[in-house]
Scaffold this motif. Structure first.
Motif, PDB file in Angstrom:
ATOM      1  N   ILE A 196       0.835  -1.190   0.000  1.00 44.25           N
ATOM      2  CA  ILE A 196       0.000   0.000   0.000  1.00 44.25           C
ATOM      3  C   ILE A 196       0.877   1.250   0.000  1.00 44.25           C
ATOM      4  CG2 ILE A 196      -1.992  -1.034   1.151  1.00 44.25           C
ATOM      5  CD1 ILE A 196      -0.867   0.113   3.796  1.00 44.25           C
ATOM      6  N   PRO A 197       0.392   2.371  -0.585  1.00 44.11           N
ATOM      7  CA  PRO A 197       1.081   3.645  -0.417  1.00 44.11           C
ATOM      8  C   PRO A 197       0.849   4.170   0.993  1.00 44.11           C
ATOM      9  CG  PRO A 197      -0.954   3.967  -1.629  1.00 44.11           C
ATOM     10  CD  PRO A 197      -0.811   2.490  -1.423  1.00 44.11           C
ATOM     11  N   PRO A 198       1.603   5.184   1.422  1.00 38.56           N
ATOM     12  CA  PRO A 198       1.471   5.657   2.807  1.00 38.56           C
ATOM     13  C   PRO A 198       0.067   6.086   3.216  1.00 38.56           C
ATOM     14  CG  PRO A 198       3.490   6.509   1.840  1.00 38.56           C
ATOM     15  CD  PRO A 198       2.738   5.839   0.732  1.00 38.56           C
ATOM     16  N   ASP A 199      -0.721   6.620   2.268  1.00 35.80           N
ATOM     17  CA  ASP A 199      -2.061   7.070   2.648  1.00 35.80           C
ATOM     18  C   ASP A 199      -3.098   5.951   2.601  1.00 35.80           C
ATOM     19  OD1 ASP A 199      -2.218   6.760  -0.081  1.00 35.80           O
ATOM     20  OD2 ASP A 199      -2.982   8.775  -0.499  1.00 35.80           O
ATOM     21  N   GLY A 200      -2.702   4.759   2.184  1.00 35.13           N
ATOM     22  CA  GLY A 200      -3.589   3.599   2.229  1.00 35.13           C
ATOM     23  C   GLY A 200      -4.793   3.668   1.321  1.00 35.13           C
ATOM     24  N   THR A 201      -4.700   4.400   0.203  1.00 38.00           N
ATOM     25  CA  THR A 201      -5.855   4.575  -0.673  1.00 38.00           C
ATOM     26  C   THR A 201      -5.995   3.485  -1.721  1.00 38.00           C
ATOM     27  OG1 THR A 201      -4.514   6.031  -2.065  1.00 38.00           O
ATOM     28  CG2 THR A 201      -5.903   7.073  -0.382  1.00 38.00           C
ATOM     29  N   LYS A 202      -4.954   2.678  -1.914  1.00 38.29           N
ATOM     30  CA  LYS A 202      -5.031   1.582  -2.874  1.00 38.29           C
ATOM     31  C   LYS A 202      -4.162   0.435  -2.388  1.00 38.29           C
ATOM     32  CE  LYS A 202      -3.636   4.048  -6.330  1.00 38.29           C
ATOM     33  NZ  LYS A 202      -3.181   4.508  -7.662  1.00 38.29           N
ATOM     34  N   MET A 203      -4.317  -0.704  -3.015  1.00 39.80           N
ATOM     35  CA  MET A 203      -3.538  -1.878  -2.632  1.00 39.80           C
ATOM     36  C   MET A 203      -3.212  -2.687  -3.881  1.00 39.80           C
ATOM     37  SD  MET A 203      -4.688  -5.197  -0.356  1.00 39.80           S
ATOM     38  CE  MET A 203      -5.023  -4.251   1.134  1.00 39.80           C
ATOM     39  N   TYR A 204      -1.958  -3.085  -3.978  1.00 39.34           N
ATOM     40  CA  TYR A 204      -1.536  -4.065  -4.974  1.00 39.34           C
ATOM     41  C   TYR A 204      -1.263  -5.371  -4.230  1.00 39.34           C
ATOM     42  CZ  TYR A 204      -0.819   0.132  -7.788  1.00 39.34           C
ATOM     43  OH  TYR A 204      -1.000   1.319  -8.441  1.00 39.34           O
ATOM     44  N   PHE A 205      -1.625  -6.492  -4.832  1.00 32.85           N
ATOM     45  CA  PHE A 205      -1.402  -7.760  -4.160  1.00 32.85           C
ATOM     46  C   PHE A 205      -1.236  -8.867  -5.195  1.00 32.85           C
ATOM     47  CE2 PHE A 205      -5.931  -7.368  -4.788  1.00 32.85           C
ATOM     48  CZ  PHE A 205      -6.376  -8.645  -5.103  1.00 32.85           C
ATOM     49  N   SER A 206      -0.717 -10.002  -4.740  1.00 37.08           N
ATOM     50  CA  SER A 206      -0.525 -11.159  -5.605  1.00 37.08           C
ATOM     51  C   SER A 206      -1.606 -12.192  -5.307  1.00 37.08           C
ATOM     52  CB  SER A 206       0.858 -11.766  -5.380  1.00 37.08           C
ATOM     53  OG  SER A 206       1.880 -10.810  -5.617  1.00 37.08           O
ATOM     54  N   SER A 207      -1.968 -12.931  -6.345  1.00 34.22           N
ATOM     55  CA  SER A 207      -3.027 -13.934  -6.167  1.00 34.22           C
ATOM     56  C   SER A 207      -2.817 -15.073  -7.152  1.00 34.22           C
ATOM     57  CB  SER A 207      -4.399 -13.299  -6.393  1.00 34.22           C
ATOM     58  OG  SER A 207      -5.424 -14.272  -6.276  1.00 34.22           O
ATOM     59  N   LYS A 208      -3.237 -16.264  -6.740  1.00 28.90           N
ATOM     60  CA  LYS A 208      -3.182 -17.431  -7.617  1.00 28.90           C
ATOM     61  C   LYS A 208      -4.551 -17.749  -8.202  1.00 28.90           C
ATOM     62  CE  LYS A 208       0.810 -19.640  -5.461  1.00 28.90           C
ATOM     63  NZ  LYS A 208       1.319 -20.845  -4.765  1.00 28.90           N
ATOM     64  N   ARG A 209      -5.406 -16.747  -8.298  1.00 35.99           N
ATOM     65  CA  ARG A 209      -6.703 -16.904  -8.945  1.00 35.99           C
ATOM     66  C   ARG A 209      -6.513 -16.897 -10.468  1.00 35.99           C
ATOM     67  NH1 ARG A 209      -9.573 -11.660  -6.760  1.00 35.99           N
ATOM     68  NH2 ARG A 209      -8.247 -12.210  -4.976  1.00 35.99           N
ATOM     69  N   PRO A 210      -7.519 -17.281 -11.254  1.00 33.58           N
ATOM     70  CA  PRO A 210      -7.381 -17.234 -12.716  1.00 33.58           C
ATOM     71  C   PRO A 210      -7.163 -15.802 -13.204  1.00 33.58           C
ATOM     72  CG  PRO A 210      -9.301 -18.518 -12.071  1.00 33.58           C
ATOM     73  CD  PRO A 210      -8.813 -17.834 -10.832  1.00 33.58           C
ATOM     74  N   TYR A 211      -6.207 -15.650 -14.122  1.00 33.78           N
ATOM     75  CA  TYR A 211      -5.927 -14.339 -14.732  1.00 33.78           C
ATOM     76  C   TYR A 211      -6.727 -14.171 -16.010  1.00 33.78           C
ATOM     77  CZ  TYR A 211      -3.235 -10.556 -16.892  1.00 33.78           C
ATOM     78  OH  TYR A 211      -2.861  -9.377 -17.497  1.00 33.78           O
ATOM     79  N   ASP A 212      -6.764 -15.194 -16.833  1.00 32.95           N
ATOM     80  CA  ASP A 212      -7.629 -15.211 -18.009  1.00 32.95           C
ATOM     81  C   ASP A 212      -8.047 -16.654 -18.282  1.00 32.95           C
ATOM     82  OD1 ASP A 212      -5.617 -16.509 -19.529  1.00 32.95           O
ATOM     83  OD2 ASP A 212      -4.730 -14.587 -20.056  1.00 32.95           O
ATOM     84  N   LYS A 213      -8.896 -16.827 -19.284  1.00 32.15           N
ATOM     85  CA  LYS A 213      -9.487 -18.152 -19.518  1.00 32.15           C
ATOM     86  C   LYS A 213      -8.476 -19.175 -20.025  1.00 32.15           C
ATOM     87  CE  LYS A 213     -11.041 -16.827 -24.164  1.00 32.15           C
ATOM     88  NZ  LYS A 213     -12.230 -16.669 -25.053  1.00 32.15           N
ATOM     89  N   HIS A 214      -7.293 -18.711 -20.429  1.00 32.38           N
ATOM     90  CA  HIS A 214      -6.275 -19.631 -20.930  1.00 32.38           C
ATOM     91  C   HIS A 214      -5.335 -20.119 -19.834  1.00 32.38           C
ATOM     92  CE1 HIS A 214      -7.654 -18.620 -24.911  1.00 32.38           C
ATOM     93  NE2 HIS A 214      -7.408 -17.342 -24.720  1.00 32.38           N
ATOM     94  N   ASP A 215      -5.521 -19.645 -18.612  1.00 31.66           N
ATOM     95  CA  ASP A 215      -4.641 -20.042 -17.512  1.00 31.66           C
ATOM     96  C   ASP A 215      -4.765 -21.535 -17.226  1.00 31.66           C
ATOM     97  OD1 ASP A 215      -3.467 -17.664 -17.093  1.00 31.66           O
ATOM     98  OD2 ASP A 215      -4.373 -17.259 -15.146  1.00 31.66           O
ATOM     99  N   ASP A 216      -3.640 -22.128 -16.882  1.00 26.26           N
ATOM    100  CA  ASP A 216      -3.618 -23.533 -16.489  1.00 26.26           C
ATOM    101  C   ASP A 216      -3.356 -23.647 -14.996  1.00 26.26           C
ATOM    102  OD1 ASP A 216      -3.993 -24.507 -19.097  1.00 26.26           O
ATOM    103  OD2 ASP A 216      -1.854 -24.267 -19.535  1.00 26.26           O
ATOM    104  N   ILE A 217      -3.915 -24.693 -14.401  1.00 23.47           N
ATOM    105  CA  ILE A 217      -3.673 -24.956 -12.989  1.00 23.47           C
ATOM    106  C   ILE A 217      -2.354 -25.686 -12.834  1.00 23.47           C
ATOM    107  CG2 ILE A 217      -4.449 -26.321 -11.005  1.00 23.47           C
ATOM    108  CD1 ILE A 217      -7.270 -25.636 -11.682  1.00 23.47           C
ATOM    109  N   TYR A 218      -1.538 -25.248 -11.888  1.00 21.25           N
ATOM    110  CA  TYR A 218      -0.276 -25.917 -11.589  1.00 21.25           C
ATOM    111  C   TYR A 218      -0.563 -27.220 -10.862  1.00 21.25           C
ATOM    112  CZ  TYR A 218       3.142 -22.388 -12.978  1.00 21.25           C
ATOM    113  OH  TYR A 218       3.949 -21.562 -13.703  1.00 21.25           O
TER     114      TYR A 218
END
Length: 691
Positions: A196-218
């Motif tokens: 998060i930036p210091p003012d906490g107005t947004k958040m970037y994060f990582s996820s193992k959810r599907p990114y697009d319909k062509h994604d494969d499961i590990y």
């Protein structure tokens, strides 16, 4: 290799190394237990499939093994070996409460089923907060060992027992917080590493959810490729915004692990190069640019660099690495790197030493924007199990204090990682799977001070009352909240005539030291954010091509508490008649004698005149309306002349400069308030000609 896969492998390796035996046993089914051949055949088939899956040794295969063993157990529940294998499958995957259920049953059915059954039963008790019982079982297991076995297991068992004792202490003296999973962000897959930036107005994060319909499961994890997503905050609510572009989310795993001080650059982990390297991606022209590792050439190694945080001045960086060098203290340590200028390469890393680093692993380092508190996760120090979150305060001599565990209910016996906190210290964010042993989720922490009893109707209490805290959150402990001495300055930079946003360079100068301590940039939309720790007289200078520089002064006494200042900046083009207020010009009280703290601002005027050799300007002095017109005209003119005299000593031709004192005849604010009178006491320059 992904961040979470790496952490999982470490956990599995540690799990295996805790014992010297295979964790599997032979499951023999009594044929007399079945009345039908088909039922017996299907049950044995489930056992065989479970054993094969268990043998594969991946997170996904342990989950699959649990399914097969569960199917068999539903048919025959009094087989100690089967019950043990089912419990072990859950213990090595999810969830912890099921692991305890079946390992306890296996223990009661036949505690000699496996030489390490008692140990794994103790681990399950440990992970389920049953610390007293876990200690008892750890000691019981210890008594079953030979002298040779005890020789290489004693240290591990002592650590497990100490973790349980810390857990007892933390649960008896809980931290005054609410800890809540963020439903709008979390998915049924791993969600982790919020930044998060210091003012906490947004958040970037990582996820193992599907990114697009062509994604494969590990196959090894049962989840998708790691990708980066983001969310915005509107008042109290988080709103999921979606994924970042394919410039950031490439074909392989992508993970965000940090954010630059101005929030305009993502710090990334790339597990494809070496064992994992640091990269940086910039946001320019409304797009995220491809990640680059050029500035980390002295930091990245053949080992793994997995988390990073950069100080407010953009010149000090802390990161974690498992490199094997002569500075090494534990498995993975915290290192520091420095650089002289904010746009240059980072220097050779130095291990921060044994105060922060334990003989175990450290991960997920985060430096508060004030630069005075560092947070990180550790398996060592006073952990109650797995990775716990810790903080350390910078001392007056520049060293770090002994790490302090953030306590329960923030920490769990499982893994709690990648903590970040807003500049005001009110909200924290981290990822944990220690609640139920399931996938990683992102949690929000609301820190409550001792001055806010639950019966009060303060804003923080209102927020907390609207949240849905997890069931184990208990609010009892009165804690001392460290006063945050920090000023956040943010706003937008735009053209004074067209109101169009400007992407500009921001320079922060310590006026007392005459030293540039930080440079930054505004975003393409003109937005900017800088963090200014208390105790300095700062000049903030805004520069953009074809514009006159703009300066602001922030003189922040050491005792100034946290504050946010919203300051929009108008930039003026280089044109005859344009005026610029020099907010960082200071005089001795009642005199026309320049203070040395004025020199950085005056030197910027010198550089401007050098850059435009035909530029001619008028220096003007202004006062408030206290005193007579004659007295104020005299002092304002003398001060304007003092500025001109300084510029001449720096090589500016006299014929390019004029000066005049206007007293209080050209106010920029009302003289009815002290704030207005202070704004009117100023020096400015006006462009006479520039061609």
């Amino acid at each position: 290799m992904t961040i979470m896969r790496y952490i999982f492998l470490i956990l599995i390796f540690a799990f295996i190394s805790n014992t010297g035996f295979s964790q599997r046993v032979k499951v023999k089914l009594d044929n007399d237990k079945f009345t039908e051949f088909k039922e017996r055949w299907n049950t044995k088939k489930q056992v065989r499939k479970g054993k094969r899956a268990f043998k594969d040794g991946t997170f996904a295969s342990y989950r699959q093994a649990a399914v097969h063993f569960q199917n068999a157990y539903d048919k025959i529940s009094d087989n100690a070996a089967l019950t043990y294998m089912l419990g072990m499958s859950y213990l090595k995957s999810v969830p912890a409460d099921k692991a305890l259920n079946y390992l306890e049953k296996a223990y009661n059915q036949n505690k000699t089923t496996h030489p390490d059954l008692i140990f794994y039963y103790a681990r399950a008790l440990h992970l389920n907060y049953k610390f007293e019982e876990a200690i008892s079982k750890y000691n019981e297991y210890k008594n079953t060992l030979t002298a040779e076995q005890l020789g290489y297991k004693d240290k591990m068992l002592k650590k497990r027992i100490s973790e349980c004792r810390y857990g007892i202490d933390y649960m008896a003296d809980t931290a005054r917080v609410f800890t809540t999973p963020i439903a709008a962000i979390n998915s049924k897959y791993d969600d982790f590493a919020p930044v998060i930036p210091p003012d906490g107005t947004k958040m970037y994060f990582s996820s193992k959810r599907p990114y697009d319909k062509h994604d494969d499961i590990y196959e090894n994890t049962g989840q998708y490729t790691e990708n980066i997503f983001w969310a915005g905050k509107r008042e109290r609510d988080w709103l999921f915004k979606g994924s970042l572009s394919k410039k950031i989310n490439e074909k392989h795993n992508n993970a965000v692990i940090g954010l630059s001080p101005n929030g305009m650059q993502l710090l990334l982990f790339d597990g494809q190069k070496n064992n994992g390297d640091l990269y940086k991606a910039e946001y320019k022209k409304s797009k995220w640019r491809s990640p680059k590792d050029k500035e980390f050439s002295k930091v990245n190694s053949s080992a793994r660099e997995s988390s990073v945080t950069i100080a407010y001045d953009n010149r000090t960086m802390y990161f974690t690495s498992d490199r094997d060098d002569d500075q090494k203290i534990g498995g993975q340590d915290i290192y520091r790197s420095m650089r002289r200028k904010s746009n240059k390469k980072w220097g050779k890393p130095v291990n921060v030493g044994g105060t922060l680093n334990s003989i175990y692993d450290e991960e997920g380092v985060f430096l508060h924007p004030s630069g005075q508190t560092i947070y990180f996760s550790s398996k060592g120090h006073t952990s109650m199990g797995g990775y716990d979150l810790f903080k350390s305060e910078k001392q007056s001599d520049g060293t770090w204090s002994s790490p302090e565990n953030l306590g329960y209910p923030i920490n769990t016996p499982g893994d709690d990682l990648f903590f970040g906190v807003t500049a005001n210290g009110r909200y924290g964010y981290y990822s944990s799977r220690g609640r139920d042993g399931d996938d990683f989720d992102i949690y929000e922490i609301i820190f409550l001070g001792p001055e806010k009893p639950l019966i009060q109707s303060s804003e923080d209490m209102l927020i907390a009352s609207m949240a849905k805290p997890i069931t184990e959150t208990v609010i009892e402990k009165t804690v001392d909240i460290k006063t945050i001495r920090l000023t956040i300055v943010k706003g937008k930079i735009y053209d004074a005539i067209t109101n169009e946003p400007i992407q500009a360079e921001i320079e922060i100068t310590d006026n007392e030291a005459d030293s540039v301590i930080m440079t930054s940039e505004s975003g393409e939309g003109g937005e900017y954010l800088v963090s200014l720790p208390s105790g300095k007289n700062y000049a903030m200078t805004i520069k953009a091509k074809d514009y006159l520089f703009h300066s602001e002064n922030f003189n922040i006494p050491p005792a100034t508490n946290y504050q946010e200042i919203v300051k929009d900046i108008e930039m003026n083009k280089l044109a005859a008649g344009t005026k610029v207020i020099l907010n960082n010009i200071f005089f001795e009280f009642g005199k026309a004698v320049l203070r040395t703290t004025s020199y950085p601002e005056l030197n910027r005027v010198v550089k401007l005149l050098e850059a435009y050799p035909k530029l001619k300007i008028e220096i003007s002095g202004h006062t408030d309306n206290k005193g007579s017109l004659a007295v104020n005209k005299r002092i304002s003119e003398k001060r304007a002349k003092a500025v001109v005299d300084y510029l001449v000593t720096q090589g500016v031709e006299q014929n390019r400069l004029t000066y005049k004192g206007y007293a209080y005849l050209q106010p920029v604010a009302s003289n009815d308030t002290e704030e207005g009178r202070q704004r009117n006491r100023r020096v400015e320059f006006k462009i006479i000609s520039h061609k």
